[in-house]
Design a protein around this motif. Structure first.
Motif, PDB file in Angstrom:
ATOM      1  N   LYS A 293       1.893  15.149  -2.632  1.00 50.92           N
ATOM      2  CA  LYS A 293       2.519  13.640  -3.343  1.00 50.92           C
ATOM      3  C   LYS A 293       3.912  13.331  -2.891  1.00 50.92           C
ATOM      4  O   LYS A 293       4.153  12.063  -3.378  1.00 50.92           O
ATOM      5  N   THR A 294       4.070  13.415  -2.206  1.00 49.55           N
ATOM      6  CA  THR A 294       5.543  12.950  -0.423  1.00 49.55           C
ATOM      7  C   THR A 294       4.952  11.593  -0.668  1.00 49.55           C
ATOM      8  O   THR A 294       3.256  11.823  -0.367  1.00 49.55           O
ATOM      9  N   ASN A 295       5.485  10.737  -0.818  1.00 48.76           N
ATOM     10  CA  ASN A 295       4.436   9.228  -0.370  1.00 48.76           C
ATOM     11  C   ASN A 295       5.651   7.797   0.073  1.00 48.76           C
ATOM     12  O   ASN A 295       6.940   8.875   0.337  1.00 48.76           O
ATOM     13  N   PHE A 296       5.294   6.891   1.275  1.00 51.96           N
ATOM     14  CA  PHE A 296       6.386   6.159   0.959  1.00 51.96           C
ATOM     15  C   PHE A 296       4.938   4.896   0.567  1.00 51.96           C
ATOM     16  O   PHE A 296       3.717   4.777   1.495  1.00 51.96           O
ATOM     17  N   GLU A 297       5.686   3.436   0.633  1.00 50.27           N
ATOM     18  CA  GLU A 297       4.605   1.987   1.115  1.00 50.27           C
ATOM     19  C   GLU A 297       5.305   1.524   1.931  1.00 50.27           C
ATOM     20  O   GLU A 297       6.462   1.674   3.072  1.00 50.27           O
ATOM     21  N   ILE A 298       4.127   0.835   2.385  1.00 47.45           N
ATOM     22  CA  ILE A 298       3.906  -0.380   3.257  1.00 47.45           C
ATOM     23  C   ILE A 298       3.692  -1.704   2.501  1.00 47.45           C
ATOM     24  O   ILE A 298       2.808  -1.780   2.038  1.00 47.45           O
TER      25      ILE A 298
ATOM     26  N   TYR B 205       0.976  -0.919   0.195  1.00 46.25           N
ATOM     27  CA  TYR B 205      -0.031   0.531  -0.031  1.00 46.25           C
ATOM     28  C   TYR B 205       0.801   1.040  -0.706  1.00 46.25           C
ATOM     29  O   TYR B 205       2.219   1.024   0.452  1.00 46.25           O
ATOM     30  N   ILE B 206       0.502   1.931  -0.523  1.00 45.41           N
ATOM     31  CA  ILE B 206       1.460   3.870  -0.904  1.00 45.41           C
ATOM     32  C   ILE B 206       0.555   3.981   0.923  1.00 45.41           C
ATOM     33  O   ILE B 206      -0.921   4.980  -0.038  1.00 45.41           O
ATOM     34  N   ILE B 207       0.640   5.348   1.137  1.00 48.26           N
ATOM     35  CA  ILE B 207       0.672   5.706   1.918  1.00 48.26           C
ATOM     36  C   ILE B 207       1.317   7.519   1.606  1.00 48.26           C
ATOM     37  O   ILE B 207       2.764   8.188   1.062  1.00 48.26           O
ATOM     38  N   TYR B 208       0.478   8.211   0.709  1.00 48.71           N
ATOM     39  CA  TYR B 208       0.936  10.067   0.341  1.00 48.71           C
ATOM     40  C   TYR B 208      -0.025  10.306   0.677  1.00 48.71           C
ATOM     41  O   TYR B 208      -1.217  10.829   1.210  1.00 48.71           O
TER      42      TYR B 208
ATOM     43  N   LEU C 247      11.570  11.486   5.733  1.00 48.44           N
ATOM     44  CA  LEU C 247      11.119  10.893   5.805  1.00 48.44           C
ATOM     45  C   LEU C 247      11.008   9.800   6.260  1.00 48.44           C
ATOM     46  O   LEU C 247      10.776   8.451   6.719  1.00 48.44           O
ATOM     47  N   MET C 248      11.951   8.712   5.725  1.00 51.21           N
ATOM     48  CA  MET C 248      12.576   7.586   5.720  1.00 51.21           C
ATOM     49  C   MET C 248      13.317   7.290   6.688  1.00 51.21           C
ATOM     50  O   MET C 248      13.850   6.025   7.591  1.00 51.21           O
ATOM     51  N   GLU C 249      13.658   8.216   7.372  1.00 47.07           N
ATOM     52  CA  GLU C 249      14.828   7.905   8.486  1.00 47.07           C
ATOM     53  C   GLU C 249      13.913   8.827   9.786  1.00 47.07           C
ATOM     54  O   GLU C 249      13.146   9.643  10.156  1.00 47.07           O
ATOM     55  N   GLY C 250      13.993   7.532  10.869  1.00 43.41           N
ATOM     56  CA  GLY C 250      13.431   7.180  12.263  1.00 43.41           C
ATOM     57  C   GLY C 250      11.737   6.517  11.479  1.00 43.41           C
ATOM     58  O   GLY C 250      11.721   7.313  12.673  1.00 43.41           O
TER      59      GLY C 250
END
Length: 111
Positions: free
Chosen positions: A83-88, A76-79, A104-107
């Motif tokens: 348009k900033t997003n990340f996948e889980i 799934y994509i959280i955005y 975003l991906m740090e911490g």
């Protein structure tokens, strides 16, 4: 006969309440450094993305995706609106994601 009917009704109500949560999902997103009022959860189907759920900010940049049917396992994509997003990868149905939008991906942490 009334006692048996009462006992059966009570047993069915206990069974109904014990099933609650087994077919639901709740994903909490706690996001620092954000001014977003909503975020979105989408999924892939082929080469396209489709929105599955929308979460409005509750308070202090806390969003909750919640549904009454289990999410199928998958990516799934959280955005966000910018348009900033990340996948889980979703397998579990109840968890919390904590992250900082500036990094975003740090911490990032999952509970």
């Amino acid at each position: 006969m009334k006692k048996i009917s009462l006992i059966i009704a009570v047993l069915f109500s206990f069974l109904a309440f014990s099933q609650k949560g087994k077919n639901e999902y709740q994903i909490d997103v706690k996001l620092k450094n954000s001014t977003d009022s909503a975020c979105y959860m989408a999924y892939y189907f082929g080469k396209k993305k489709y929105i599955k759920d929308t979460a409005q900010v509750i308070k202090n940049n806390h969003f909750v995706f919640k549904g009454n049917k289990k999410l199928p396992g998958g990516i799934y994509i959280i955005y966000f609106s910018d348009k900033t997003n990340f996948e889980i990868i979703v397998k579990e149905q109840f968890f919390t994601i904590e992250l900082d939008k500036a990094k975003l991906m740090e911490g990032i942490s999952f509970k």
